[in-house]
Design a protein around this motif. Structure first.
Motif, mmCIF file in Angstrom:
data_model
loop_
_atom_site.group_PDB
_atom_site.id
_atom_site.type_symbol
_atom_site.label_atom_id
_atom_site.label_comp_id
_atom_site.label_asym_id
_atom_site.label_seq_id
_atom_site.Cartn_x
_atom_site.Cartn_y
_atom_site.Cartn_z
ATOM 1 N N ALA A 288 0.878 -1.282 -0.098
ATOM 2 C CA ALA A 288 -0.263 0.019 0.123
ATOM 3 C C ALA A 288 1.017 1.105 -0.052
ATOM 4 N N ILE A 289 1.912 1.370 0.569
ATOM 5 C CA ILE A 289 2.841 2.383 0.682
ATOM 6 C C ILE A 289 3.501 2.747 -0.565
ATOM 7 N N VAL A 290 3.769 1.632 -1.317
ATOM 8 C CA VAL A 290 4.329 1.741 -2.762
ATOM 9 C C VAL A 290 3.222 2.125 -3.587
ATOM 10 N N SER A 291 2.349 1.847 -3.360
ATOM 11 C CA SER A 291 1.115 2.181 -4.184
ATOM 12 C C SER A 291 0.846 3.841 -4.176
ATOM 13 N N ALA A 292 0.696 4.013 -2.624
ATOM 14 C CA ALA A 292 0.477 5.617 -2.477
ATOM 15 C C ALA A 292 1.473 6.308 -3.139
ATOM 16 N N VAL A 293 2.957 6.046 -2.893
ATOM 17 C CA VAL A 293 3.945 6.700 -3.594
ATOM 18 C C VAL A 293 3.729 6.932 -4.986
#
Length: 395
Positions: free
Chosen positions: A327-332
């Motif tokens: 989720a962090i990678v997708s948000a970035v």
């Protein structure tokens, strides 16, 4: 002497009475199946309502169309020919150079001119296999003959179980796998109150634009983490014909589940409605597992974590770690700035400190691929140097 009323006068009185029988009011009432229908329609996913004849599938959809203030075109699939959906060939002046266009039916033309609306395919299970095959392109590619339906046109269908349908057929697996399947039931208390003059209406989930970016990131992380833990559920074609004609997991239906989960997280949809829609997309077995996984997961908002990564504590469970880092990678990726990219590496550093760099390896490779040439290499990357070199992300 009083004149005898004419036939028209008698019919006018009858029509007035008929109008009175149709005059009802509505009241707000929780209705999970109607809210799940509204959620799937909002996400622009094809929906198939399963239920016995006469229980209100058509009226529920008309109520939804009225609430959304969009026109609805009803097409009885069982009485149409395949050419009614594939289009009728129209020979032009020079077919050798111009080809032969496939003329669409009038209902498709009306929807295309409006630019939005609902198309309702009724009695789908009574349509023979040839008609179902022609409907595949309408449902998947949104094309009717040579005409492409506008993106704002929603597709909903209804079907009776083959046992209670006139000349009923099981749905073909390719067609069934393109729908969110909702099983429609009736509540005797609702029917009794409705006949007394008051029918229920449910709230339609409203998307909050402020939640959209985080919702997509959380949904991607959730489903990626779940299928990493349960790879056997990525695709499972049921063995019997009846089950193949319903909801079952495939890469296509997991994409549908991603959209439903995103819309559910970005709106005020209730958890029962979201769960019903998810199960309708990927089937009972995979759907119930996913719903239980969601109940236990409870991912934090990745955008809030990126705003203050030092204050974040990595979850202790491996599946939650993987889901959250995805989720962090997708948000970035959805909003890539140097500050957010560096914050992502700070979060990955928490995995190194927790002694689980392997869990973050895939996220590290994805994050490294987003680096701009002018951005300095973060110190956290040292823990992933071997895997990033093998993947080519450091070239």
């Amino acid at each position: 002497m009083t004149a005898e009323p004419t036939a028209l006068t008698l019919l006018a009185a009858a029509d007035e009475l008929l109008a009175a029988t149709r005059s009802t009011r509505v009241e707000r009432r929780d209705n999970t199946q109607l809210e799940a229908l509204a959620l799937a329609v909002s996400a622009n996913l094809p929906v198939l309502l399963w239920g016995e004849p006469g229980i209100g599938k058509s009226s529920a959809l008309q109520q939804l169309a009225d609430r959304l203030e969009v026109p609805m075109e009803t097409v009885i699939a069982s009485i149409h020919e395949p050419s009614d959906f594939a289009g009728l060939p129209v020979v032009g002046d020079d077919p050798a150079t111009q080809g032969v266009p496939m003329a669409p039916p009038d209902w498709a033309v009306r929807l295309a001119k409006r630019g939005y609306g609902l198309v309702f395919f009724d009695e789908l299970s009574s349509a023979p296999p040839a008609v179902q095959a022609a409907l595949l392109r309408v449902v998947l590619e949104r094309r009717v003959g040579s005409l492409e339906l506008p993106p704002a046109v929603r597709v909903v269908a209804a079907a009776n179980p083959p046992s209670s349908a006139a000349d009923g057929w099981h749905l073909s697996p390719p067609l069934a796998n393109r729908f969110v399947h909702l099983h429609w039931t009736h509540d005797p208390a609702v029917v009794a109150r409705g006949l007394a003059g008051t029918w229920p209406t449910a709230d339609i989930p409203r998307v909050d634009p402020r939640k959209s970016a985080s919702a997509l990131a959380r949904a991607r992380g959730t489903l990626s983490g779940f299928l990493t833990a349960r790879p056997g559920l990525a695709h499972h074609l049921p063995a019997d014909a009846e089950a193949r004609g319903g909801a079952w997991p495939s890469p296509r239906t997991w994409e549908m589940a991603l959209r439903l989960l995103t819309f559910g997280m970005a709106s005020d949809a209730t958890r029962p409605a979201l769960s019903t829609a998810l199960i309708g997309a990927i089937g009972d077995g995979a759907g119930l597992e996913l719903v239980n996984y969601l109940d236990e997961l409870d991912l934090p908002d990745p955008n809030r974590v990126l705003a203050n990564p030092d204050a974040f504590q990595l979850p202790t469970r491996g599946d939650r770690q993987l889901a959250f880092l995805t989720a962090i990678v997708s948000a970035v990726q959805s909003n890539t700035t140097r500050e957010r990219w560096e914050a992502g590496w700070t979060v990955l550093g928490k995995a190194v400190e927790a002694g689980v760099p392997d869990v973050a390896a895939r996220a590290a490779a994805d994050l490294a691929a987003m680096r701009q040439p002018a951005w300095p290499v973060p110190a956290t990357i040292d823990a992933f140097i071997d895997i990033l070199s093998l993947s080519g992300a450091l070239r």
